[in-house]
Scaffold this motif. Structure first.
Motif, PDB file in Angstrom:
ATOM      1  N   PHE A 132      -9.049   1.493   2.568  1.00 33.87           N
ATOM      2  CA  PHE A 132     -10.177   0.264   2.984  1.00 33.87           C
ATOM      3  C   PHE A 132      -9.888  -0.049   1.373  1.00 33.87           C
ATOM      4  CE2 PHE A 132     -10.058   3.348   6.987  1.00 33.87           C
ATOM      5  CZ  PHE A 132      -9.976   2.849   7.224  1.00 33.87           C
ATOM      6  N   SER A 133     -10.051  -1.893   1.488  1.00 39.12           N
ATOM      7  CA  SER A 133     -10.711  -2.075   0.832  1.00 39.12           C
ATOM      8  C   SER A 133     -12.120  -1.984   0.887  1.00 39.12           C
ATOM      9  CB  SER A 133     -10.310  -4.071   1.282  1.00 39.12           C
ATOM     10  OG  SER A 133     -11.418  -4.438   1.546  1.00 39.12           O
ATOM     11  N   PRO A 134     -12.959  -2.298  -0.455  1.00 40.18           N
ATOM     12  CA  PRO A 134     -14.645  -2.074  -0.282  1.00 40.18           C
ATOM     13  C   PRO A 134     -15.473  -3.055   0.159  1.00 40.18           C
ATOM     14  CG  PRO A 134     -13.375  -2.889  -2.740  1.00 40.18           C
ATOM     15  CD  PRO A 134     -12.876  -2.965  -1.602  1.00 40.18           C
ATOM     16  N   THR A 135     -14.341  -4.004   0.860  1.00 40.61           N
ATOM     17  CA  THR A 135     -15.344  -4.582   1.433  1.00 40.61           C
ATOM     18  C   THR A 135     -14.882  -4.670   3.255  1.00 40.61           C
ATOM     19  OG1 THR A 135     -13.667  -6.696   1.509  1.00 40.61           O
ATOM     20  CG2 THR A 135     -15.639  -6.841   0.109  1.00 40.61           C
ATOM     21  N   ALA A 136     -13.892  -3.899   3.399  1.00 41.70           N
ATOM     22  CA  ALA A 136     -14.241  -3.927   4.719  1.00 41.70           C
ATOM     23  C   ALA A 136     -14.266  -2.368   5.532  1.00 41.70           C
ATOM     24  CB  ALA A 136     -12.582  -2.810   4.632  1.00 41.70           C
ATOM     25  N   ALA A 178     -19.019   2.885   2.001  1.00 43.32           N
ATOM     26  CA  ALA A 178     -17.943   4.504   2.284  1.00 43.32           C
ATOM     27  C   ALA A 178     -18.328   5.857   2.386  1.00 43.32           C
ATOM     28  CB  ALA A 178     -16.302   4.269   1.200  1.00 43.32           C
ATOM     29  N   ASP A 179     -20.018   5.607   1.000  1.00 42.92           N
ATOM     30  CA  ASP A 179     -20.793   6.778   1.136  1.00 42.92           C
ATOM     31  C   ASP A 179     -21.011   6.647   2.382  1.00 42.92           C
ATOM     32  OD1 ASP A 179     -19.831   7.624  -1.400  1.00 42.92           O
ATOM     33  OD2 ASP A 179     -21.155   6.220  -2.037  1.00 42.92           O
ATOM     34  N   SER A 185     -12.950   5.319  -5.845  1.00 42.34           N
ATOM     35  CA  SER A 185     -14.035   4.610  -7.077  1.00 42.34           C
ATOM     36  C   SER A 185     -14.107   3.282  -6.132  1.00 42.34           C
ATOM     37  CB  SER A 185     -13.020   4.663  -7.980  1.00 42.34           C
ATOM     38  OG  SER A 185     -11.684   4.071  -7.991  1.00 42.34           O
ATOM     39  N   GLY A 186     -14.456   2.413  -7.329  1.00 47.46           N
ATOM     40  CA  GLY A 186     -14.661   0.359  -6.525  1.00 47.46           C
ATOM     41  C   GLY A 186     -15.972   0.834  -4.692  1.00 47.46           C
TER      42      GLY A 186
END
Length: 212
Positions: free
Chosen positions: A106-110, A115-116, A171-172
């Motif tokens: 997934f993209s960071p904004t998704a 995510a964590d 990452s990211g």
């Protein structure tokens, strides 16, 4: 008798995969997404990664695929897909005789929360699932432990099928989800640890290709 049972399991596997394809196609249509059906230059997993793979990898499905053994986990995956609104890319690989593996990033904004936080919340959904199916002997779920990358995950069984899912933050702040489904009487086509390792190694290149 064994041949008949094996044939029945294979037929049921094909039926389940057809249903999964239909559900994902409906999701893509609802998001206004299209696919060309061609393998992108950079993919999370490839047929060459697995001994019993058949055909080519498919990048036509966007989002987490499969059918965990309970509503709690199915809705968890569904909500992640819907919240992403297409900012997710993935790869599936099918196997001779049925079964498949998949990996999506997934993209960071998704993902909201991060995510964590999604990864940290998986355990709670597994507990909800266990409570939901506690009185059903045909279904079972267990949390997977000692996974690399501080990932969390679960293994579910429903009738003749086993599904495994792992969730990791890369990452990211990108969420990576990998998993598989196979007939319970068969061996898993690959360990979830190896599947996670393969997809995590390629996730940065896939993200760069997507412009994330």
């Amino acid at each position: 008798m064994a041949t008949s049972s094996s044939g029945s399991a294979a037929a049921e596997s094909r039926n389940r995969q057809t249903l999964i394809r239909l559900l994902i196609a409906m999701l893509l249509a609802s998001l206004g997404l299209t696919s060309c059906g061609e393998e992108s230059p950079t993919t999370l997993i490839k047929p060459d990664d697995f001994k019993a793979a058949k055909g080519e990898a498919s990048d036509a499905w966007v989002g987490i695929v499969g059918m965990p053994p309970c509503r709690a986990l199915r809705e968890f995956n569904r909500d992640l897909n819907l919240a992403a609104s297409g900012d997710v890319t993935g790869t599936t690989v099918g196997f001779e005789g049925g079964g498949y593996v998949f990996a999506v990033v997934f993209s960071p904004t998704a993902t909201s929360p991060s995510a964590d936080e999604v990864v940290a919340g998986v355990q709670g959904h597994v507990k909800d699932c266990a409570a939901e199916i506690a009185d059903d002997p045909s279904r079972n779920v267990e949390e997977l432990s000692d996974l690399p990358m501080e990932a969390t995950g679960f293994r579910g069984v429903e009738n003749n099928f086993t599904s495994e899912y792992v969730y990791a933050a890369t990452s990211g702040d990108r969420l990576l989800v990998a998993g598989m489904e196979y007939a319970t009487e068969d061996r898993a086509p690959v360990s979830v640890e190896r599947l996670l390792e393969l997809s995590a190694d390629r996730a940065p290149d896939v993200a760069e290709t997507e412009g994330w």
